[in-house]
Design a protein around this motif. Structure first.
Motif, PDB file in Angstrom:
ATOM      1  N   GLY A   1       0.750  -1.331   0.053  1.00  0.00           N
ATOM      2  CA  GLY A   1      -0.037   0.031   0.028  1.00  0.00           C
ATOM      3  C   GLY A   1       0.965   1.293   0.069  1.00  0.00           C
ATOM      4  N   PRO A   2       0.182   2.385   0.243  1.00  0.00           N
ATOM      5  CA  PRO A   2       0.866   3.435   0.159  1.00  0.00           C
ATOM      6  C   PRO A   2       1.734   3.900   1.655  1.00  0.00           C
ATOM      7  N   VAL A   3       3.079   4.170   1.061  1.00  0.00           N
ATOM      8  CA  VAL A   3       4.011   4.369   2.184  1.00  0.00           C
ATOM      9  C   VAL A   3       4.792   5.812   2.016  1.00  0.00           C
ATOM     10  N   VAL A   4       5.035   6.395   3.305  1.00  0.00           N
ATOM     11  CA  VAL A   4       5.887   7.796   3.073  1.00  0.00           C
ATOM     12  C   VAL A   4       7.189   7.447   3.717  1.00  0.00           C
ATOM     13  N   ILE A   5       8.295   7.428   3.156  1.00  0.00           N
ATOM     14  CA  ILE A   5       9.536   7.294   4.038  1.00  0.00           C
ATOM     15  C   ILE A   5      10.267   8.561   4.098  1.00  0.00           C
ATOM     16  N   THR A   6      10.592   8.896   5.396  1.00  0.00           N
ATOM     17  CA  THR A   6      11.305  10.009   5.644  1.00  0.00           C
ATOM     18  C   THR A   6      12.434   9.639   6.300  1.00  0.00           C
ATOM     19  N   VAL A   7      13.666  10.126   5.500  1.00  0.00           N
ATOM     20  CA  VAL A   7      15.103   9.750   5.796  1.00  0.00           C
ATOM     21  C   VAL A   7      15.921  11.057   6.270  1.00  0.00           C
ATOM     22  N   ALA A   8      16.746  10.941   7.242  1.00  0.00           N
ATOM     23  CA  ALA A   8      17.578  11.772   7.660  1.00  0.00           C
ATOM     24  C   ALA A   8      19.095  11.456   7.486  1.00  0.00           C
ATOM     25  N   ASN A   9      19.817  12.231   6.730  1.00  0.00           N
ATOM     26  CA  ASN A   9      21.140  12.115   6.461  1.00  0.00           C
ATOM     27  C   ASN A   9      21.999  12.523   7.688  1.00  0.00           C
ATOM     28  N   GLN A  10      22.694  11.320   8.143  1.00  0.00           N
ATOM     29  CA  GLN A  10      23.696  11.826   9.329  1.00  0.00           C
ATOM     30  C   GLN A  10      25.027  11.144   8.737  1.00  0.00           C
ATOM     31  N   SER A  11      25.292  11.402   7.455  1.00  0.00           N
ATOM     32  CA  SER A  11      26.612  10.746   6.952  1.00  0.00           C
ATOM     33  C   SER A  11      27.752  11.661   6.889  1.00  0.00           C
ATOM     34  N   GLY A  12      27.301  13.013   6.717  1.00  0.00           N
ATOM     35  CA  GLY A  12      28.354  13.834   6.857  1.00  0.00           C
ATOM     36  C   GLY A  12      28.563  14.608   5.280  1.00  0.00           C
ATOM     37  N   GLN A  13      27.973  13.764   4.305  1.00  0.00           N
ATOM     38  CA  GLN A  13      28.157  14.595   2.868  1.00  0.00           C
ATOM     39  C   GLN A  13      26.862  14.244   2.432  1.00  0.00           C
ATOM     40  N   SER A  14      26.491  15.193   1.219  1.00  0.00           N
ATOM     41  CA  SER A  14      25.263  14.992   0.596  1.00  0.00           C
ATOM     42  C   SER A  14      25.108  13.597  -0.242  1.00  0.00           C
ATOM     43  N   ARG A  15      23.826  13.068  -0.137  1.00  0.00           N
ATOM     44  CA  ARG A  15      23.492  11.797  -0.640  1.00  0.00           C
ATOM     45  C   ARG A  15      22.326  11.658  -1.448  1.00  0.00           C
ATOM     46  N   THR A  16      21.962  10.857  -2.111  1.00  0.00           N
ATOM     47  CA  THR A  16      20.877  10.620  -3.016  1.00  0.00           C
ATOM     48  C   THR A  16      20.249   9.286  -2.314  1.00  0.00           C
ATOM     49  N   LEU A  17      19.097   9.291  -2.301  1.00  0.00           N
ATOM     50  CA  LEU A  17      18.314   8.160  -1.878  1.00  0.00           C
ATOM     51  C   LEU A  17      17.610   7.345  -2.903  1.00  0.00           C
TER      52      LEU A  17
END
Length: 143
Positions: free
Chosen positions: A61-77
């Protein structure tokens, strides 16, 4: 004369009631289909070592994934699997992003990438989607 006026009023009132009742529907044009399942809110984090999503096992079904970037550099998901490939980003360090999708049963990989070369790849998260969740028709206070 009064009787004629009264008969006209009754006829006009009857016609108005008939027209109002005819506009109340009851035809086959209206389909009362069940609503889709309520969207699930999943959370995740990107670290230098891995991507984690919680919970990682949900129904279809429908999902909303909220992700925080704690890696120290810009990332794509990237959400990849079952014929779907969705990309969001770049997500700057200490920032968040949301990915919304209706998922079918199957396995999905949630990976984080960057434009800069890294010595060690970030381990992706696996998302297991089971059978479809029940309809949201009986849920109140939803948009």
């Amino acid at each position: 004369m009064r009787q004629i006026v009264r008969m006209r009023r009754v006829a006009v009132a009857s016609a108005a009631i008939a027209i109002a009742l005819a506009g109340c529907g009851g035809g086959k044009d209206f389909a009362n289909n069940p609503r889709p399942p309520v969207p699930l809110q999943l959370t995740g984090v990107i670290t230098k070592q891995q991507v984690t999503i919680s919970p990682n096992k949900v129904g279809a079904g429908p999902v909303v994934i909220t992700v925080a970037n704690q890696s120290g550099q810009s990332r794509t998901l990237t959400l990849d699997g079952n014929g779907i490939q969705e990309v969001v980003g770049p997500i700057n360090p200490l920032d968040t992003a949301q990915l919304q999708k209706t998922l079918k049963p199957g396995r999905y990989k949630v990976a984080a990438g960057s434009e800069a070369a890294t010595a060690k790849a970030i381990r992706p998260a696996m998302l297991l989607i089971g059978k479809e969740r029940p309809s949201g028709s009986d849920k109140v206070l939803l948009p």
